[in-house]
Design a protein around this motif. Structure first.
Motif, PDB file in Angstrom:
ATOM      1  N   ASN A  97     -21.452 -33.553  -9.945  1.00  0.00           N
ATOM      2  CA  ASN A  97     -22.273 -33.157  -8.954  1.00  0.00           C
ATOM      3  C   ASN A  97     -21.909 -31.752  -8.345  1.00  0.00           C
ATOM      4  N   TYR A  98     -22.086 -30.845  -9.171  1.00  0.00           N
ATOM      5  CA  TYR A  98     -21.840 -29.421  -8.705  1.00  0.00           C
ATOM      6  C   TYR A  98     -23.307 -28.751  -8.549  1.00  0.00           C
ATOM      7  N   PHE A  99     -23.647 -28.347  -7.473  1.00  0.00           N
ATOM      8  CA  PHE A  99     -24.937 -27.812  -7.417  1.00  0.00           C
ATOM      9  C   PHE A  99     -26.055 -28.557  -8.003  1.00  0.00           C
ATOM     10  N   SER A 133     -30.223 -25.514  -9.201  1.00  0.00           N
ATOM     11  CA  SER A 133     -29.004 -25.491  -9.331  1.00  0.00           C
ATOM     12  C   SER A 133     -28.376 -23.892  -9.545  1.00  0.00           C
ATOM     13  N   PHE A 134     -27.221 -23.717  -9.093  1.00  0.00           N
ATOM     14  CA  PHE A 134     -26.526 -22.291  -9.092  1.00  0.00           C
ATOM     15  C   PHE A 134     -26.348 -22.062 -10.680  1.00  0.00           C
ATOM     16  N   SER A 135     -27.028 -20.970 -11.243  1.00  0.00           N
ATOM     17  CA  SER A 135     -26.968 -20.487 -12.383  1.00  0.00           C
ATOM     18  C   SER A 135     -28.073 -21.157 -13.445  1.00  0.00           C
ATOM     19  N   GLN A 136     -28.993 -21.613 -12.680  1.00  0.00           N
ATOM     20  CA  GLN A 136     -30.060 -22.336 -13.646  1.00  0.00           C
ATOM     21  C   GLN A 136     -30.711 -21.697 -14.521  1.00  0.00           C
ATOM     22  N   ASP A 137     -30.907 -22.192 -15.864  1.00  0.00           N
ATOM     23  CA  ASP A 137     -31.379 -21.689 -16.923  1.00  0.00           C
ATOM     24  C   ASP A 137     -30.859 -20.204 -17.038  1.00  0.00           C
ATOM     25  N   ILE A 167     -14.001 -27.517  -3.568  1.00  0.00           N
ATOM     26  CA  ILE A 167     -15.300 -27.047  -2.618  1.00  0.00           C
ATOM     27  C   ILE A 167     -15.801 -25.941  -3.347  1.00  0.00           C
ATOM     28  N   PRO A 168     -16.871 -26.006  -4.015  1.00  0.00           N
ATOM     29  CA  PRO A 168     -17.717 -25.097  -4.869  1.00  0.00           C
ATOM     30  C   PRO A 168     -18.284 -24.073  -3.965  1.00  0.00           C
ATOM     31  N   GLU A 169     -17.982 -22.893  -4.468  1.00  0.00           N
ATOM     32  CA  GLU A 169     -18.679 -21.711  -3.942  1.00  0.00           C
ATOM     33  C   GLU A 169     -19.258 -20.765  -5.140  1.00  0.00           C
ATOM     34  N   PRO A 170     -20.418 -20.799  -5.019  1.00  0.00           N
ATOM     35  CA  PRO A 170     -21.235 -19.971  -5.947  1.00  0.00           C
ATOM     36  C   PRO A 170     -21.044 -18.654  -6.070  1.00  0.00           C
TER      37      PRO A 170
END
Length: 366
Positions: A183-185, A262-266, A27-30
């Motif tokens: 398929n994370y974020f 997405s989380f942490s995009q670029d 369960i991903p948690e950013p």
């Protein structure tokens, strides 16, 4: 046949199966983290001193920040940022998959090139709430905004970052410390790597780089890689910063979603970590506030749409970059306040932040 016993056994098996699934499911948690500073493990550590200054928030609450005191100086501090791209390779069931920062993006440039050409290192005009902060780099604009009542007088005050890209390093991660996920974020496939393993590799590698010394900061860049802590299920860290002795350093990941945000995009994770490094370089408790050390990105990272993960977009040379909003010194209890427009965040978010609530002093921790 005892039907009641059979049903009870069947129900128990379902509960056990569901519990096992829940335990194994990722369960991903950013989030972002700060690792405690390490003692100096390099007996031959190079000389060099990071340019810093000491100030107070209120009363005995003190801080140490990168640069010079904006109330007393009218000058530019330039810090070299050594970007170290790391090609992360993990092997799962005999199949090796690499996540390479040299991967080309939608604009035809590599992720590395996009970092160099991003608002982190290139000038962009920042007008926040009607105030022209200047045509400058993102972190410099944030810091100028933090101490705007001083900068209004000392208009040449800047803390600028000079990027130098070092040769890429390939890291083959042992199966116990790395795997893949799907398929994370919105990112189709990612590497999942244990943060303590990576941090150990970083500290083994940095002493080999003759350019690196405490007057500059090495920044490790990964691609489509999230860090985990205490098992692959405990995901997903987009970056962190720390220090070994007097040598500060940071890590961030550059992610590319199939669509959306997405989380942490670029460069959003990079903007987060460099902002925190600038206001809390040594992570050693020397920065005190009513809500802890000055981790200026953490309070806002959980924000929801329209600024998912606290990100704002800027377009440079036809490419749209994501940078994260950052909490100002007012958020951390500064009095009297020096911040542009008395803002709680650089971007001027002073009301209800979706997913977080009403922003106020220390409202979301640090």
């Amino acid at each position: 046949m005892n039907r009641g016993f059979s049903l009870s056994l069947f129900s128990a098996l379902i509960v056990l199966t569901c519990a096992t699934f829940a335990r194994d499911q990722r369960i991903p948690e950013p989030r972002f983290v700060t690792l405690p500073p390490h003692g100096n493990i390099n007996a031959n550590a190079p000389a060099g001193v990071l340019t810093t200054w000491t100030g107070t928030l209120e009363g005995s609450d003190k801080f140490v920040m990168v640069g010079t005191d904006p109330s007393k100086t009218n000058t530019t501090t330039t810090i070299t940022v050594y970007i170290i791209p790391v090609n992360i390779c993990v092997t799962v069931s005999g199949t090796k998959t690499c996540f390479n920062p040299k991967t080309k993006q939608s604009n035809g440039a590599t992720a590395i090139t996009n970092v160099v050409n991003s608002p982190i290192f290139q000038n962009q005009d920042y007008n926040i709430g009607g105030t022209d902060i200047g045509n400058t780099q993102y972190e410099d604009a944030f810091q100028r905004s933090n101490f705007w009542t001083d900068v209004m007088t000392n208009t040449n005050y800047h803390v600028r970052l000079k990027q130098v890209v070092l040769p890429e390093v390939t890291l083959n991660v042992p199966p116990a410390d790395g795997t893949t996920g799907n398929n994370y974020f919105g990112v189709p496939e990612v590497a999942l790597v244990d943060i303590n393993y990576l941090d150990n590799q970083i500290n083994l590698g940095l002493p080999k780089l003759k350019q690196v010394n405490p007057s500059n900061i090495p920044v490790i860049m990964t691609y489509n890689t999230y860090l985990t802590e205490g098992g692959f299920n405990n995901c997903c860290i987009g970056g962190y910063h720390s220090a070994t002795g007097n040598q500060t350093y940071a890590q961030f990941t550059y992610t590319t979603p199939a669509s959306g945000t997405s989380f942490s995009q670029d460069v959003s994770a990079l903007s987060h970590e460099l902002g925190e490094w600038m206001d809390d370089p040594l992570t050693n408790g020397g920065n005190n506030s009513p809500c802890g050390i000055l981790e200026v990105g953490d309070p806002i990272e959980g924000e929801q749409s329209p600024h998912l993960y606290g990100t704002y977009t800027y377009t440079l040379n036809g490419y749209t970059y994501h940078v994260q909003d950052l909490a100002t010194v007012k958020y951390f209890g500064q009095s009297p306040v020096t911040v542009n427009n008395n803002n709680f965040t650089f971007q001027g978010q002073n009301g209800v932040l979706p997913g977080l609530g009403q922003i106020s002093e220390c409202s979301f921790g640090s």
